[in-house]
Design a protein around this motif. Structure first.
Motif, PDB file in Angstrom:
ATOM      1  N   VAL A  96     -40.542  -6.898  49.450  1.00 13.99           N
ATOM      2  CA  VAL A  96     -40.210  -7.934  49.158  1.00 13.99           C
ATOM      3  C   VAL A  96     -41.389  -8.784  48.606  1.00 13.99           C
ATOM      4  CG1 VAL A  96     -40.035  -9.628  50.137  1.00 13.99           C
ATOM      5  CG2 VAL A  96     -38.879  -7.871  51.001  1.00 13.99           C
ATOM      6  N   SER A  97     -42.701  -8.068  49.266  1.00  8.59           N
ATOM      7  CA  SER A  97     -44.309  -8.869  48.391  1.00  8.59           C
ATOM      8  C   SER A  97     -44.293  -8.596  47.133  1.00  8.59           C
ATOM      9  CB  SER A  97     -45.247  -8.495  49.020  1.00  8.59           C
ATOM     10  OG  SER A  97     -45.090  -9.158  50.582  1.00  8.59           O
ATOM     11  N   ALA A 100     -41.177 -10.421  44.526  1.00 10.57           N
ATOM     12  CA  ALA A 100     -42.144 -11.220  44.373  1.00 10.57           C
ATOM     13  C   ALA A 100     -43.192 -11.758  43.626  1.00 10.57           C
ATOM     14  CB  ALA A 100     -42.636 -11.959  45.491  1.00 10.57           C
ATOM     15  N   LYS A 103     -41.884 -10.897  39.650  1.00  9.84           N
ATOM     16  CA  LYS A 103     -40.850 -12.445  39.279  1.00  9.84           C
ATOM     17  C   LYS A 103     -42.282 -13.819  39.679  1.00  9.84           C
ATOM     18  CE  LYS A 103     -37.265 -15.406  41.052  1.00  9.84           C
ATOM     19  NZ  LYS A 103     -36.719 -15.989  39.636  1.00  9.84           N
ATOM     20  N   ALA A 104     -43.037 -13.470  39.582  1.00  9.73           N
ATOM     21  CA  ALA A 104     -44.335 -14.094  39.460  1.00  9.73           C
ATOM     22  C   ALA A 104     -44.559 -13.969  37.769  1.00  9.73           C
ATOM     23  CB  ALA A 104     -45.049 -14.538  40.538  1.00  9.73           C
ATOM     24  N   GLU A 134     -35.061 -14.590  49.957  1.00  7.54           N
ATOM     25  CA  GLU A 134     -35.986 -15.563  50.291  1.00  7.54           C
ATOM     26  C   GLU A 134     -36.791 -15.279  48.740  1.00  7.54           C
ATOM     27  OE1 GLU A 134     -37.594 -13.678  53.354  1.00  7.54           O
ATOM     28  OE2 GLU A 134     -35.857 -14.437  54.771  1.00  7.54           O
ATOM     29  N   VAL A 135     -37.359 -13.977  47.898  1.00  6.63           N
ATOM     30  CA  VAL A 135     -38.027 -14.278  46.880  1.00  6.63           C
ATOM     31  C   VAL A 135     -37.565 -14.175  45.475  1.00  6.63           C
ATOM     32  CG1 VAL A 135     -40.183 -12.855  48.675  1.00  6.63           C
ATOM     33  CG2 VAL A 135     -37.946 -11.596  46.969  1.00  6.63           C
ATOM     34  N   THR A 136     -36.244 -13.958  45.180  1.00  8.61           N
ATOM     35  CA  THR A 136     -35.413 -13.899  43.545  1.00  8.61           C
ATOM     36  C   THR A 136     -35.010 -15.010  43.244  1.00  8.61           C
ATOM     37  OG1 THR A 136     -33.747 -12.558  45.187  1.00  8.61           O
ATOM     38  CG2 THR A 136     -35.090 -11.122  44.225  1.00  8.61           C
TER      39      THR A 136
END
Length: 548
Positions: A96-97, A100, A103-104, A134-136
């Motif tokens: 997940v990290s 994230a 995406k950043a 949660e992150v996308t």
């Protein structure tokens, strides 16, 4: 001028002429290449030093026949670098990290596409869309599992694909669901592959060209001179033709066109046309002689086809992609057109069906030289071992899998039960039967590096755990047989009877290694350094630390 017209002499090392050649397999001093072939060995080679264009001091290392990869996916492996680097994650939070972070760094991306996550990070290999949400956010996201038979998507991707609680499972696929029938976020087999083909936007041609060139260059850097691309779709053919025309292939590649169970009859003529296009290009590093059929899925997602039910699902025998009758007819039809067959078979039922179909083609079509392949041979009923030799079928194993790692311990064995644990990766048994054994990586499923895989074939445990017990020790093979599976065996699979050894007159494909893999401790093979690679006498890789 091509290096193939030069004379290159190698001195001061061990030349492994034929890994399977017994006591006479090597000379200790020299070999010469000229016009793309082996010109001389030993004293005769040293005599050519005076006229040599290049002299290579092996510095006590070894020159071996060029390494082949009998089953890989270089395009898939190459494009992994374009998305989140989830393969390096140590746990679910790490995946997940990584997403994230990507995406950043790419806030305007319309899709997030990545691979290959470790399915053992969630119980049963099942992953929830909400964990990615949660992150996308609203950016559709798809990650492929390391087995490339499963995908994890977020809620935005499910919406983009129109997948809801009312969406039926596709034929030959599964949409994993919550208790209320809503899609969880895990797609298996055709549900994943169709989604990627029909919903996810493809990478641009220039991105894919760069990825393919990067992949084949990486192969050259590890001594590899031939690859079987074991899953080629129509768009991949255009990619390969363009890459060959632009001279961006750093290894030979043979293409295996994927047969679709729903439309294989139409594909017979299409694949003949595809093969003719590749032949017309007449490029020495590209061929298209093979048809690929996926017979089943993988054990870890309960989609491999088994003779008896899964130990933890007593009503489930897997998800075969073909009926036996349809498979036999398809194999016969492609064989009749002169294609080599390359059959993905994981479960024992799939392997038996593959052997039956190939036997049917041999009994029905005119006799000819064949080099058909059953790839993976992960679970094999011992009663079927001898059939590989009897039918002349090549068994392509991925030897890096022949160890009791986390996937084997946490997913595979619990699904199969201990009664069938000992039927896995019967490399030693098939080799002793007299059948041709070849090795591959299935990269990017696992590492493309043949060195740790060679070690595993010899030891049946990880090279990182030298004191570990061998898993199924009776299935170990010798270092010579293991290297032969990457060289002489591959030559048969590659339909190249003038490659695979360094005998005089053979094509000059070779890899310069820092040590002899046949004499050092097996666990040390993974640390061997590749100093150079030659393909038909041309240098495709030479370490920057080497002077000639």
């Amino acid at each position: 001028m091509s290096e193939a017209s030069h004379v290159t002499v190698f001195v001061n090392g061990t030349v492994i002429v034929d890994p399977m050649g017994g006591a006479d397999r090597a000379t200790s001093d020299a070999i010469a290449f000229r016009s793309g072939r082996v010109a001389a060995i030993g004293e005769d080679a040293r005599a050519l030093t005076a006229e040599a264009t290049t002299v290579i001091d092996l510095a006590g290392g070894a020159l071996v026949p060029g390494i082949g990869d009998g089953h890989a996916h270089p395009v898939l492996g190459g494009v992994e670098a374009l998305g989140p680097q989830v393969r390096q994650a140590a746990d679910l939070a790490g995946i997940v990290s990584a997403v994230a972070a990507w995406k950043a760094e790419n806030p305007d991306a319309e899709w997030i596409v990545g691979a290959s996550y470790d399915a053992t990070f969630s119980e049963g290999g099942l992953f929830d869309a909400r964990w990615l949400d949660e992150v996308t956010g609203s950016t559709p996201t798809i990650l492929r599992a390391w087995d490339y038979h499963t995908a994890w998507v977020n809620s935005a991707a499910l919406a983009a694909g129109g997948i809801t609680a009312d969406t039926p499972d596709p034929e030959l696929g599964r949409i994993v669901r919550r208790a209320d029938g809503a899609p969880l976020g895990t797609l298996q087999e055709a549900a994943a592959n169709d989604f990627i083909a029909d919903v996810v936007p493809p990478f641009a041609l220039d991105q894919r060209l760069e990825a393919l060139e990067r992949a084949t260059r990486g192969y050259a850097e590890q001594g590899t001179t031939w690859i079987q691309d074991a899953w080629v779709e129509p768009a991949d053919l255009e990619l390969y033709l363009e890459a060959a025309q632009q001279e961006r292939l750093h290894t030979r590649v043979n293409l295996a066109f994927r047969a679709d169970p729903a439309r294989w009859r139409e594909q017979v003529a299409e694949f003949v046309t595809n093969r003719n296009r590749v032949r017309s290009l007449d490029h020495p590093r590209l061929s298209g002689e093979t048809v690929k059929l996926f017979l089943d899925g993988v054990i870890e997602s309960h989609t491999a086809a088994l003779i008896e039910p899964y130990a933890d699902r007593p009503d489930d025998r897997g998800l075969p992609n073909w009926s036996d009758a349809e498979l036999a007819e398809a194999v016969r039809a492609f064989d009749a057109e002169g294609f080599q067959l390359h059959l993905h078979a994981i479960g024992d039922a799939a392997n038996r069906s593959a052997l039956d179909a190939l036997a049917h083609a041999r009994a029905t079509n005119p006799a000819r030289e064949r080099a058909d392949v059953i790839a993976h041979v992960a679970l094999l009923d011992p009663a079927d071992v001898q059939r590989f030799a009897e039918l002349g079928v090549i068994a392509n194993f991925e030897p890096y899998w022949a160890q009791c790692d986390a996937v084997m311990r946490d997913l595979t064995i619990p699904h199969l039960g201990h009664s069938r644990e000992g039927w896995q990766y019967l490399i030693g048994s098939v080799h002793r039967s007299g059948a041709t054994v070849t090795f591959g990586s299935d990269w990017p499923v696992t590492t493309r590096d043949w060195r740790p895989a060679l070690s595993t074939a010899i030891t049946r445990h990880s090279h990182t755990e030298p004191d570990a017990d061998a898993w199924l020790p009776e299935e170990r093979i010798s270092a010579a047989a293991a290297l032969g599976a990457y060289t002489t065996g591959i030559a048969r699979q590659a339909l190249a009877n003038d490659r695979g050894t360094l005998e005089v007159g053979r094509v000059a494909d070779a890899a310069w290694l820092s040590a002899d893999p046949l004499t050092i401790a097996p666990e040390a093979i993974a640390e061997i350094v590749v100093n150079g690679t030659w393909l038909a006498g041309d240098t495709t890789f030479l370490s920057t630390s080497i002077t000639t």
